[in-house]
Design an enzyme around this catalytic site. Structure first.
Site, PDB file in Angstrom:
ATOM      1  N   PHE A   8      -6.567  -7.730   1.543  1.00  0.00           N
ATOM      2  CA  PHE A   8      -6.958  -9.043   1.047  1.00  0.00           C
ATOM      3  C   PHE A   8      -7.796  -9.828   2.048  1.00  0.00           C
ATOM      4  CE2 PHE A   8      -3.652  -8.156  -2.043  1.00  0.00           C
ATOM      5  CZ  PHE A   8      -4.162  -8.742  -3.202  1.00  0.00           C
ATOM      6  N   THR A  15       0.840  -1.202   0.000  1.00  0.00           N
ATOM      7  CA  THR A  15       0.000   0.000   0.000  1.00  0.00           C
ATOM      8  C   THR A  15       0.876   1.254   0.000  1.00  0.00           C
ATOM      9  OG1 THR A  15      -0.102   0.002   2.414  1.00  0.00           O
ATOM     10  CG2 THR A  15      -1.845  -1.167   1.253  1.00  0.00           C
ATOM     11  N   LYS A  63       3.642   0.499  10.731  1.00  0.00           N
ATOM     12  CA  LYS A  63       3.046   0.814   9.428  1.00  0.00           C
ATOM     13  C   LYS A  63       3.570   2.161   8.940  1.00  0.00           C
ATOM     14  CE  LYS A  63      -1.361   1.091   6.980  1.00  0.00           C
ATOM     15  NZ  LYS A  63      -0.846   0.357   5.822  1.00  0.00           N
ATOM     16  N   HIS A 122      -3.763   0.553  13.352  1.00  0.00           N
ATOM     17  CA  HIS A 122      -2.732  -0.383  12.896  1.00  0.00           C
ATOM     18  C   HIS A 122      -1.551  -0.429  13.856  1.00  0.00           C
ATOM     19  CE1 HIS A 122      -4.915  -0.203   9.066  1.00  0.00           C
ATOM     20  NE2 HIS A 122      -4.297  -1.335   8.765  1.00  0.00           N
TER      21      HIS A 122
HETATM   22  P1  NAD Z   1       7.512  -5.299   6.485  1.00  0.00           P
HETATM   23  O1  NAD Z   1       8.246  -4.033   6.703  1.00  0.00           O
HETATM   24  O2  NAD Z   1       7.466  -6.297   7.583  1.00  0.00           O
HETATM   25  O3  NAD Z   1       8.102  -6.041   5.191  1.00  0.00           O
HETATM   26  C1  NAD Z   1       8.443  -5.407   4.008  1.00  0.00           C
HETATM   27  C2  NAD Z   1       9.603  -6.169   3.401  1.00  0.00           C
HETATM   28  O4  NAD Z   1       9.840  -5.631   2.090  1.00  0.00           O
HETATM   29  C3  NAD Z   1      10.908  -6.036   4.191  1.00  0.00           C
HETATM   30  O5  NAD Z   1      11.455  -7.314   4.457  1.00  0.00           O
HETATM   31  C4  NAD Z   1      11.797  -5.203   3.284  1.00  0.00           C
HETATM   32  O6  NAD Z   1      13.161  -5.554   3.404  1.00  0.00           O
HETATM   33  C5  NAD Z   1      11.241  -5.570   1.917  1.00  0.00           C
HETATM   34  N1  NAD Z   1      11.550  -4.584   0.880  1.00  0.00           N
HETATM   35  C6  NAD Z   1      11.426  -3.234   0.936  1.00  0.00           C
HETATM   36  N2  NAD Z   1      11.817  -2.675  -0.229  1.00  0.00           N
HETATM   37  C7  NAD Z   1      12.181  -3.700  -1.043  1.00  0.00           C
HETATM   38  C8  NAD Z   1      12.647  -3.772  -2.364  1.00  0.00           C
HETATM   39  N3  NAD Z   1      12.855  -2.666  -3.100  1.00  0.00           N
HETATM   40  N4  NAD Z   1      12.911  -4.989  -2.906  1.00  0.00           N
HETATM   41  C9  NAD Z   1      12.740  -6.122  -2.158  1.00  0.00           C
HETATM   42  N5  NAD Z   1      12.283  -6.114  -0.881  1.00  0.00           N
HETATM   43  C10 NAD Z   1      12.006  -4.917  -0.330  1.00  0.00           C
HETATM   44  O7  NAD Z   1       6.037  -4.872   6.049  1.00  0.00           O
HETATM   45  P2  NAD Z   1       4.710  -5.773   6.019  1.00  0.00           P
HETATM   46  O8  NAD Z   1       3.952  -5.592   7.288  1.00  0.00           O
HETATM   47  O9  NAD Z   1       5.045  -7.145   5.576  1.00  0.00           O
HETATM   48  O10 NAD Z   1       3.876  -5.017   4.883  1.00  0.00           O
HETATM   49  C11 NAD Z   1       4.385  -4.886   3.562  1.00  0.00           C
HETATM   50  C12 NAD Z   1       3.392  -4.095   2.741  1.00  0.00           C
HETATM   51  O11 NAD Z   1       2.166  -4.807   2.621  1.00  0.00           O
HETATM   52  C13 NAD Z   1       3.018  -2.714   3.309  1.00  0.00           C
HETATM   53  O12 NAD Z   1       2.842  -1.815   2.251  1.00  0.00           O
HETATM   54  C14 NAD Z   1       1.678  -2.997   3.994  1.00  0.00           C
HETATM   55  O13 NAD Z   1       0.891  -1.837   4.123  1.00  0.00           O
HETATM   56  C15 NAD Z   1       1.092  -3.967   3.016  1.00  0.00           C
HETATM   57  N6  NAD Z   1       0.025  -4.832   3.554  1.00  0.00           N
HETATM   58  C16 NAD Z   1      -1.019  -5.035   2.732  1.00  0.00           C
HETATM   59  C17 NAD Z   1      -2.013  -5.893   3.116  1.00  0.00           C
HETATM   60  C18 NAD Z   1      -3.142  -6.169   2.162  1.00  0.00           C
HETATM   61  O14 NAD Z   1      -4.047  -6.951   2.503  1.00  0.00           O
HETATM   62  N7  NAD Z   1      -3.115  -5.577   0.958  1.00  0.00           N
HETATM   63  C19 NAD Z   1      -1.961  -6.546   4.366  1.00  0.00           C
HETATM   64  C20 NAD Z   1      -0.860  -6.297   5.184  1.00  0.00           C
HETATM   65  C21 NAD Z   1       0.144  -5.441   4.765  1.00  0.00           C
END
Ligand code: NAD
Length: 256
Positions: free
Chosen positions: A114, A89, A145, A141
């Site tokens: 999702f 997001t 976040k 949240h």
């Molecule tokens: P998080 O910080 O735990 O994990 C993100 C991961 O992405 C990290 O391990 C980081 O190293 C990696 N990363 C960042 N930039 C990168 C790049 N350029 N290339 C490769 N890896 C990279 O975060 P999270 O809680 O897992 O959430 C991730 C995303 O998903 C956020 O944007 C969150 O808002 C979103 N999210 C969406 C939903 C949904 O249902 N759509 C649900 C939960 C979280």
């Protein structure tokens, strides 16, 4: 058997998805892609970037990382004709346009949430919207976040605004005239629907849609207590994506 690569595979969502999608009979998590090494591999291979992968071995890329990474993933998927499911997001307009452009070359499903419960919350909110004078959204949240307000709250606000407009309801006007502290009334997510963001340790992902009308109120609350709440919806998207060419926003149409 569908072969999956998860971008953000070392993150909270990436690890949860790798554990749970990999356990399903028709799905196999082949690669975890991340700038950091994942704590657990769940039988997958670790690579730092999608460009380190042979695209012929991947059916669907799943994106849960950072907004900047989404464009790289979309371009790689478009170049190699690999389908893409995006959960990340906080994308800005330019990043959204780039995703849209990529979807001319490969199927993309992008959803700000999702969880099945959130999809139903939005449906119920659309149903209630024309019958109440006012509505506000509180989204809550965990304190890691990065973006605020949540993509889900913006999507819910847009759905409510559309439902109100379809019913001939005017945009909402904030009745507050004296702001003792700036920001106390939250942020206008469009058509005067105020969104309030709470960030606290211990929370996962929660949202209340609060309607008010003459002599009555209606609160629709959803709670994701655990990241496994997102897995079912991601699996639905992965399984449906071969039949959804172009760009699909949200998974409402995948839920009967
Ligand atoms: P998080 O910080 O735990 O994990 C993100 C991961 O992405 C990290 O391990 C980081 O190293 C990696 N990363 C960042 N930039 C990168 C790049 N350029 N290339 C490769 N890896 C990279 O975060 P999270 O809680 O897992 O959430 C991730 C995303 O998903 C956020 O944007 C969150 O808002 C979103 N999210 C969406 C939903 C949904 O249902 N759509 C649900 C939960 C979280």
């Amino acid at each position: 058997m569908k072969s999956l690569a998860i971008v953000g595979g070392a993150g909270r969502m990436g690890q949860s998805l790798a554990a749970r999608l990999g356990a399903q009979d028709d799905l196999s998590v082949t690669a975890l892609v991340d700038v950091h090494e994942p704590r657990e591999l769940f039988g997958a291979r670790y690579v730092e970037a999608l460009s380190d992968l042979d695209a012929t071995g991947i059916d669907v890329v799943i994106e849960f990382s950072s907004a900047a990474s989404v464009v790289t993933s979309a371009n790689w998927c478009a170049e190699h004709g690999v389908a893409l499911v995006i959960g990340t997001t906080g994308l800005n307009d330019e990043q959204r346009h780039q995703v849209e452009a990529a979807s001319a070359k490969t199927a993309i499903i992008m959803a700000s949430n999702f969880s099945i419960g959130v999809v139903l919350q939005e449906r119920f909110a659309k149903l209630a919207a024309p019958y109440f004078e006012r509505v506000e959204i509180i989204e809550l949240h965990h304190d890691h976040k990065a973006d605020a307000p949540s993509g889900t709250s913006l999507s819910t606000a847009a759905a409510i605004a559309q439902s109100r407009a379809d019913a001939g309801q005017p945009a909402l006007v904030d009745p507050t005239t004296h702001h003792v502290l700036a920001g106390a009334r939250g942020a206008d997510a469009g058509d005067g629907i105020m969104v309030h963001s709470v960030r606290l340790p211990g929370l996962v992902s929660h949202q209340e849609v609060i309607f008010g009308g003459p002599g009555e109120g209606l609160t629709i609350r959803h709670d994701s207590f655990d990241r496994q709440s997102f897995v079912h919806g991601v699996a639905l998207a992965v399984r449906a994506i071969d039949n959804t060419p172009g760009l699909m926003i949200g998974i409402d149409s995948l839920i009967a």
